[in-house]
Design a protein around this motif. Sequence first.
Motif, PDB file in Angstrom:
ATOM      1  N   GLU A  24       0.828  -1.206   0.000  1.00  0.00           N
ATOM      2  CA  GLU A  24       0.000   0.000   0.000  1.00  0.00           C
ATOM      3  C   GLU A  24       0.858   1.249   0.000  1.00  0.00           C
ATOM      4  OE1 GLU A  24      -2.502  -0.534   3.404  1.00  0.00           O
ATOM      5  OE2 GLU A  24      -3.696  -2.096   2.431  1.00  0.00           O
ATOM      6  N   GLY A  25       1.939   1.218   0.752  1.00  0.00           N
ATOM      7  CA  GLY A  25       2.845   2.365   0.803  1.00  0.00           C
ATOM      8  C   GLY A  25       3.507   2.637  -0.541  1.00  0.00           C
ATOM      9  N   LEU A  26       3.927   1.576  -1.233  1.00  0.00           N
ATOM     10  CA  LEU A  26       4.545   1.762  -2.548  1.00  0.00           C
ATOM     11  C   LEU A  26       3.548   2.280  -3.571  1.00  0.00           C
ATOM     12  CD1 LEU A  26       6.930  -1.309  -2.814  1.00  0.00           C
ATOM     13  CD2 LEU A  26       7.561   1.102  -2.677  1.00  0.00           C
ATOM     14  N   THR A  27       2.304   1.825  -3.477  1.00  0.00           N
ATOM     15  CA  THR A  27       1.287   2.318  -4.405  1.00  0.00           C
ATOM     16  C   THR A  27       1.011   3.797  -4.160  1.00  0.00           C
ATOM     17  OG1 THR A  27       0.282   0.127  -4.518  1.00  0.00           O
ATOM     18  CG2 THR A  27      -1.068   1.971  -5.245  1.00  0.00           C
ATOM     19  N   VAL A  28       0.918   4.192  -2.910  1.00  0.00           N
ATOM     20  CA  VAL A  28       0.720   5.612  -2.589  1.00  0.00           C
ATOM     21  C   VAL A  28       1.940   6.417  -3.025  1.00  0.00           C
ATOM     22  CG1 VAL A  28       0.464   7.266  -0.689  1.00  0.00           C
ATOM     23  CG2 VAL A  28      -0.912   5.192  -0.723  1.00  0.00           C
ATOM     24  N   PHE A  29       3.135   5.888  -2.782  1.00  0.00           N
ATOM     25  CA  PHE A  29       4.361   6.559  -3.223  1.00  0.00           C
ATOM     26  C   PHE A  29       4.349   6.768  -4.729  1.00  0.00           C
ATOM     27  CE2 PHE A  29       8.622   6.037  -5.028  1.00  0.00           C
ATOM     28  CZ  PHE A  29       9.248   7.144  -4.495  1.00  0.00           C
ATOM     29  N   ALA A  30       3.992   5.712  -5.476  1.00  0.00           N
ATOM     30  CA  ALA A  30       3.932   5.824  -6.941  1.00  0.00           C
ATOM     31  C   ALA A  30       2.884   6.846  -7.356  1.00  0.00           C
ATOM     32  CB  ALA A  30       3.627   4.468  -7.566  1.00  0.00           C
ATOM     33  N   GLY A  31       1.738   6.861  -6.680  1.00  0.00           N
ATOM     34  CA  GLY A  31       0.693   7.825  -7.012  1.00  0.00           C
ATOM     35  C   GLY A  31       1.132   9.262  -6.769  1.00  0.00           C
ATOM     36  N   VAL A  32       1.737   9.503  -5.619  1.00  0.00           N
ATOM     37  CA  VAL A  32       2.201  10.858  -5.292  1.00  0.00           C
ATOM     38  C   VAL A  32       3.305  11.281  -6.266  1.00  0.00           C
ATOM     39  CG1 VAL A  32       3.414  12.222  -3.545  1.00  0.00           C
ATOM     40  CG2 VAL A  32       1.513  10.753  -2.879  1.00  0.00           C
ATOM     41  N   THR A  33       4.231  10.370  -6.541  1.00  0.00           N
ATOM     42  CA  THR A  33       5.320  10.683  -7.471  1.00  0.00           C
ATOM     43  C   THR A  33       4.776  10.940  -8.866  1.00  0.00           C
ATOM     44  OG1 THR A  33       6.749   9.256  -6.154  1.00  0.00           O
ATOM     45  CG2 THR A  33       7.568   9.907  -8.293  1.00  0.00           C
ATOM     46  N   LEU A  34       3.748  10.178  -9.263  1.00  0.00           N
ATOM     47  CA  LEU A  34       3.142  10.389 -10.577  1.00  0.00           C
ATOM     48  C   LEU A  34       2.409  11.729 -10.643  1.00  0.00           C
ATOM     49  CD1 LEU A  34       3.082   8.831 -13.219  1.00  0.00           C
ATOM     50  CD2 LEU A  34       0.946   7.787 -12.505  1.00  0.00           C
ATOM     51  N   VAL A  35       1.772  12.138  -9.559  1.00  0.00           N
ATOM     52  CA  VAL A  35       1.135  13.466  -9.525  1.00  0.00           C
ATOM     53  C   VAL A  35       2.188  14.554  -9.681  1.00  0.00           C
ATOM     54  CG1 VAL A  35      -0.034  15.133  -8.017  1.00  0.00           C
ATOM     55  CG2 VAL A  35      -0.923  12.834  -8.211  1.00  0.00           C
ATOM     56  N   ILE A  36       3.304  14.412  -8.960  1.00  0.00           N
ATOM     57  CA  ILE A  36       4.371  15.414  -9.058  1.00  0.00           C
ATOM     58  C   ILE A  36       4.945  15.450 -10.468  1.00  0.00           C
ATOM     59  CG2 ILE A  36       6.702  16.008  -8.258  1.00  0.00           C
ATOM     60  CD1 ILE A  36       5.845  14.855  -5.503  1.00  0.00           C
ATOM     61  N   ALA A  37       5.260  14.265 -11.018  1.00  0.00           N
ATOM     62  CA  ALA A  37       5.812  14.204 -12.374  1.00  0.00           C
ATOM     63  C   ALA A  37       4.809  14.750 -13.390  1.00  0.00           C
ATOM     64  CB  ALA A  37       6.194  12.770 -12.728  1.00  0.00           C
ATOM     65  N   GLY A  38       3.524  14.451 -13.197  1.00  0.00           N
ATOM     66  CA  GLY A  38       2.494  14.959 -14.106  1.00  0.00           C
ATOM     67  C   GLY A  38       2.359  16.470 -14.024  1.00  0.00           C
ATOM     68  N   ALA A  39       2.365  17.003 -12.810  1.00  0.00           N
ATOM     69  CA  ALA A  39       2.258  18.457 -12.647  1.00  0.00           C
ATOM     70  C   ALA A  39       3.461  19.164 -13.270  1.00  0.00           C
ATOM     71  CB  ALA A  39       2.139  18.812 -11.166  1.00  0.00           C
TER      72      ALA A  39
END
Length: 149
Positions: A24-39
């Motif tokens: 769950e932590g890695l999925t949240v990490f990937a999601g947050v990192t993807l939001v940052i990379a997307g922004a």
Amino acid sequence: MTATHPSSGTSGAHVPPVKQQWAEGLTVFAGVTLVIAGALGILRGVMGIAEDEVFVTTGDYVFEFDLTTWGWIHLVLGALAVVVAFGLFQDALWARVAGVTVAGLVIIANFLSLPYYPVWSVVMIAFSGVIIWALCVTRSGTGEDATAR
């Protein structure tokens, strides 16, 4: 009187296993990192569309495109990354597959745009590699590491 779990000695609430917490932590990490990379991709796209003078162009490069075209490519990929990230927060399998796909496309786009913004392209390639790793290291919904098979 509260019930205690025989293996953990905890009472009351269910405590998820450590592997599930990592997943769950890695999925949240990937999601947050993807939001940052997307922004950041969206901002880079807007810079390329609005002001071509922000980027330095090189003379002879095999993958030569107009900077406005690169701006649109980065804008679209950034918007897709943000949408997919919100799917990752819901732990949707489609979002995991789409996240790996979008991160792969971001790697390709940043590799092709190396001559226009080299340092930032390398940073985004590294970011996207970490996203792909985080999405591939766990299996969706099971909470298990893929390496634990």
